[in-house]
Design an enzyme around this catalytic site. Structure first.
Site, PDB file in Angstrom:
ATOM      1  N   GLU A  79      18.939  14.443  29.152  1.00 37.07           N
ATOM      2  CA  GLU A  79      18.712  15.107  29.948  1.00 37.07           C
ATOM      3  C   GLU A  79      17.077  15.068  30.556  1.00 37.07           C
ATOM      4  O   GLU A  79      16.911  14.802  31.179  1.00 37.07           O
ATOM      5  CB  GLU A  79      18.875  16.246  29.882  1.00 37.07           C
ATOM      6  CG  GLU A  79      20.752  16.413  29.768  1.00 37.07           C
ATOM      7  CD  GLU A  79      21.249  17.074  31.016  1.00 37.07           C
ATOM      8  OE1 GLU A  79      20.731  16.545  32.005  1.00 37.07           O
ATOM      9  OE2 GLU A  79      22.313  17.289  31.144  1.00 37.07           O
ATOM     10  N   ARG A  83      15.527  13.835  33.587  1.00 39.98           N
ATOM     11  CA  ARG A  83      14.782  14.540  34.706  1.00 39.98           C
ATOM     12  C   ARG A  83      13.339  14.509  34.206  1.00 39.98           C
ATOM     13  O   ARG A  83      12.717  14.679  35.704  1.00 39.98           O
ATOM     14  CB  ARG A  83      15.563  16.331  33.985  1.00 39.98           C
ATOM     15  CG  ARG A  83      16.748  15.909  34.409  1.00 39.98           C
ATOM     16  CD  ARG A  83      17.526  17.801  34.144  1.00 39.98           C
ATOM     17  NE  ARG A  83      18.800  17.783  34.013  1.00 39.98           N
ATOM     18  CZ  ARG A  83      19.418  19.041  34.405  1.00 39.98           C
ATOM     19  NH1 ARG A  83      18.905  19.888  34.698  1.00 39.98           N
ATOM     20  NH2 ARG A  83      20.404  18.659  34.140  1.00 39.98           N
ATOM     21  N   ASP A 213      29.972   7.994  33.640  1.00 41.53           N
ATOM     22  CA  ASP A 213      29.800   8.112  35.723  1.00 41.53           C
ATOM     23  C   ASP A 213      28.569   6.995  35.352  1.00 41.53           C
ATOM     24  O   ASP A 213      28.472   6.542  35.798  1.00 41.53           O
ATOM     25  CB  ASP A 213      29.389   9.370  36.075  1.00 41.53           C
ATOM     26  CG  ASP A 213      29.052  10.066  35.675  1.00 41.53           C
ATOM     27  OD1 ASP A 213      28.350  10.138  33.970  1.00 41.53           O
ATOM     28  OD2 ASP A 213      28.703  11.488  35.495  1.00 41.53           O
ATOM     29  N   GLU A 347      26.844  15.102  44.149  1.00 42.29           N
ATOM     30  CA  GLU A 347      27.011  13.699  43.816  1.00 42.29           C
ATOM     31  C   GLU A 347      27.893  13.356  45.656  1.00 42.29           C
ATOM     32  O   GLU A 347      27.861  11.911  45.526  1.00 42.29           O
ATOM     33  CB  GLU A 347      28.310  13.380  42.713  1.00 42.29           C
ATOM     34  CG  GLU A 347      28.107  13.392  41.592  1.00 42.29           C
ATOM     35  CD  GLU A 347      27.153  14.570  41.038  1.00 42.29           C
ATOM     36  OE1 GLU A 347      28.105  16.143  41.668  1.00 42.29           O
ATOM     37  OE2 GLU A 347      26.907  15.299  40.092  1.00 42.29           O
TER      38      GLU A 347
HETATM   39  C1  DMJ Z   1      22.633  15.324  36.979  1.00 40.57           C
HETATM   40  O1  DMJ Z   1      21.437  15.427  36.139  1.00 40.57           O
HETATM   41  C2  DMJ Z   1      22.863  13.974  37.073  1.00 40.57           C
HETATM   42  O2  DMJ Z   1      23.413  13.711  38.291  1.00 40.57           O
HETATM   43  C3  DMJ Z   1      23.515  13.459  35.992  1.00 40.57           C
HETATM   44  O3  DMJ Z   1      23.719  12.588  36.476  1.00 40.57           O
HETATM   45  C4  DMJ Z   1      24.866  14.396  36.891  1.00 40.57           C
HETATM   46  N1  DMJ Z   1      24.909  15.450  36.123  1.00 40.57           N
HETATM   47  C5  DMJ Z   1      23.697  16.093  37.265  1.00 40.57           C
HETATM   48  C6  DMJ Z   1      24.045  16.794  38.812  1.00 40.57           C
HETATM   49  O4  DMJ Z   1      25.303  16.956  39.123  1.00 40.57           O
END
Ligand code: DMJ
Length: 451
Positions: A79, A83, A213, A347
């Site tokens: 995270e 971010r 993912d 998404e």
């Molecule tokens: C975001 O922090 C990023 O896109 C991450 O890869 C997956 N989850 C969240 C958004 O849903």
């Protein structure tokens, strides 16, 4: 919408990680190790792109004066990377302001103890004070690292090396790549849990949604960011995609294409909202596939994106649930109230943006506009945007959170969906998994993107 989201955050929660719009206060959460201002950092590039100049200056001033790195809590490597580091890197590449470069590198250095493991596969949590690391308690009895987490560092870490001259960042992610390339993969699939101690898979759960993912996303984007020189990433991406198609892809009786989850050979016929990024990813990768596969991948991307749109269209609010199933005659709907929430995730609009850029089919702008209308109707509160508990209820029960990725991703992808293609051209930029644009390393590029 961005102006309102930012101003609400500024008014009630400036400097905190996230705004709680119902209680009109800020929230720090427990993922960032004591770092503050996640919404500020995640918003910088969106404000800049949208030419919200005053707001961008407010955000930049906060980073200069109040973004302190001498914190001592436990942080999520993933995270903080996607971010904070992603947000700072993009802000630097867009503006050339040194403060962003310097803070990105310093923060990157604070993450390095996560890699002190026998395999070099980082653990999920790093302690900023002691420099110790640990795995998440919930990850196979606290002994596993998560594919989507350690597999989504490559883009940012290569840029940290480029901007600092310090090879250590690139070495860390090249080692992760090597471990993943060399390990045996069941049917060519990558399970979600890997032991950072033994280097063995810990559970045969495979998912293109949560836990897996962005690992796949970073393979194709590593190839693109390298100006199509990183052949290893390219090969690993197309091989992984073939395995996913063979073992996870399904078409429902009603004709909807979806990517199921795989548990040791048994399928869960469900798709998470998170997995809906895959339509965009497959579209992005279609053009570099073998010639005989290109049209097929374009069509697959369109079909998956259509399914994700159905998950929105079949709800009362026209926003999609956290997970939707394909069984017992019900398709693309949540089957439990615990999966019916929508937390402002990006998404689905992310895929609309990629499909729009690829096809210019107006349906993607129409679908994006449906989302805008639904957000305005059900997620806007007096003091910011909020997620909702149940997309199947027209009376919104707000969750009291304006997630940072709403400003970083959802609103940015919507803006790009309605912009010209040369606004962050996909030839020159790749988006990290938090939608922070990073420049493609063209052989003649100076090291700065320039907007
Ligand atoms: C975001 O922090 C990023 O896109 C991450 O890869 C997956 N989850 C969240 C958004 O849903």
């Amino acid at each position: 919408m961005m102006q309102f989201a930012w101003q609400s955050y500024k008014r009630y929660a400036m400097g905190k990680n996230e705004l709680r719009p119902l209680t009109r206060d800020g929230y720090e959460g427990n993922m960032f190790g004591g770092l503050s201002g996640a919404t500020v950092i995640d918003s910088l590039d969106t404000l800049y792109l949208m030419e919200l100049k005053e707001e961008f200056q407010e955000a930049k001033a906060w980073v200069e004066e109040s973004f302190h790195l001498n914190v001592s809590g436990e942080a999520s490597l993933f995270e903080v990377n996607i971010r904070y580091i992603g947000g700072l890197l993009s802000a630097f590449y867009l503006t050339g302001e040194e403060v962003f470069r310097i803070k990105a590198i310093k923060l990157g250095e604070k993450l390095l103890p996560a890699f002190d493991t026998p395999t070099g596969i980082p653990k999920g949590v790093v302690n900023f004070k002691s420099g110790s690391n640990r795995s998440w308690g919930w990850a196979v009895a606290g002994g596993s690292s998560i594919l989507a987490e350690f597999g989504s560092l490559h883009l940012e870490f290569l840029h940290l090396t480029q901007l600092s001259g310090n090879q250590v960042f690139a070495e860390k992610v090249r080692n992760i790549r090597k471990v993943l390339r060399d390990i045996d993969k069941p049917f060519g699939l990558y399970p979600n849990f890997l032991s950072p101690v033994s280097g063995n898979w810990m559970q045969h759960h495979v998912s293109v949604g949560g836990l897996g993912d962005s690992f796949y996303e970073y393979l194709i984007k590593s190839w693109l960011m390298s100006a199509k020189t990183d052949m290893e990433a390219k090969d690993m991406y197309y091989e992984a995609l073939e395995a996913i198609e063979t073992h996870l892809l399904n078409v429902s009786p009603g004709g909807l294409t979806y990517i199921a989850e795989w548990r040791g050979g048994i399928l869960d016929h469900k798709m998470g909202h998170l997995a809906c990024f895959s339509g965009g990813m497959i579209a992005l990768g279609a053009e570099d596939a073998k010639e005989e596969k290109r049209a097929h991948y374009r069509e697959l991307a369109a079909q998956i994106t259509k399914t994700c749109h159905e998950s929105y269209a079949r709800s009362d609010t026209k926003l999609g649930p956290e997970a939707f199933w394909f069984n017992s005659g019900r398709e693309a709907v949540a089957t439990q109230t615990s999966e019916s929430y929508y937390i402002l995730r990006p998404e689905v609009v992310e895929s609309y943006m990629y499909l729009w850029r690829q096809t210019h089919d107006p349906i993607y702008r129409e679908w994006g506009w449906e989302v805008v209308m639904a957000l305005e109707k059900y997620c806007r509160t007096e003091a910011g945007f909020s997620g909702i508990q149940d997309v199947y209820s027209k009376v919104p029960d707000h969750d009291n959170k304006q997630q940072t990725f709403f400003l970083a991703e959802t609103l940015k992808y919507l803006y790009l969906l309605f912009s010209e293609d040369d606004m962050l051209s996909l030839e020159d930029w790749v988006f990290n998994t938090e939608a922070h644009p990073l420049p493609v390393s063209h052989p003649d590029s100076s090291g700065r993107g320039g907007a």
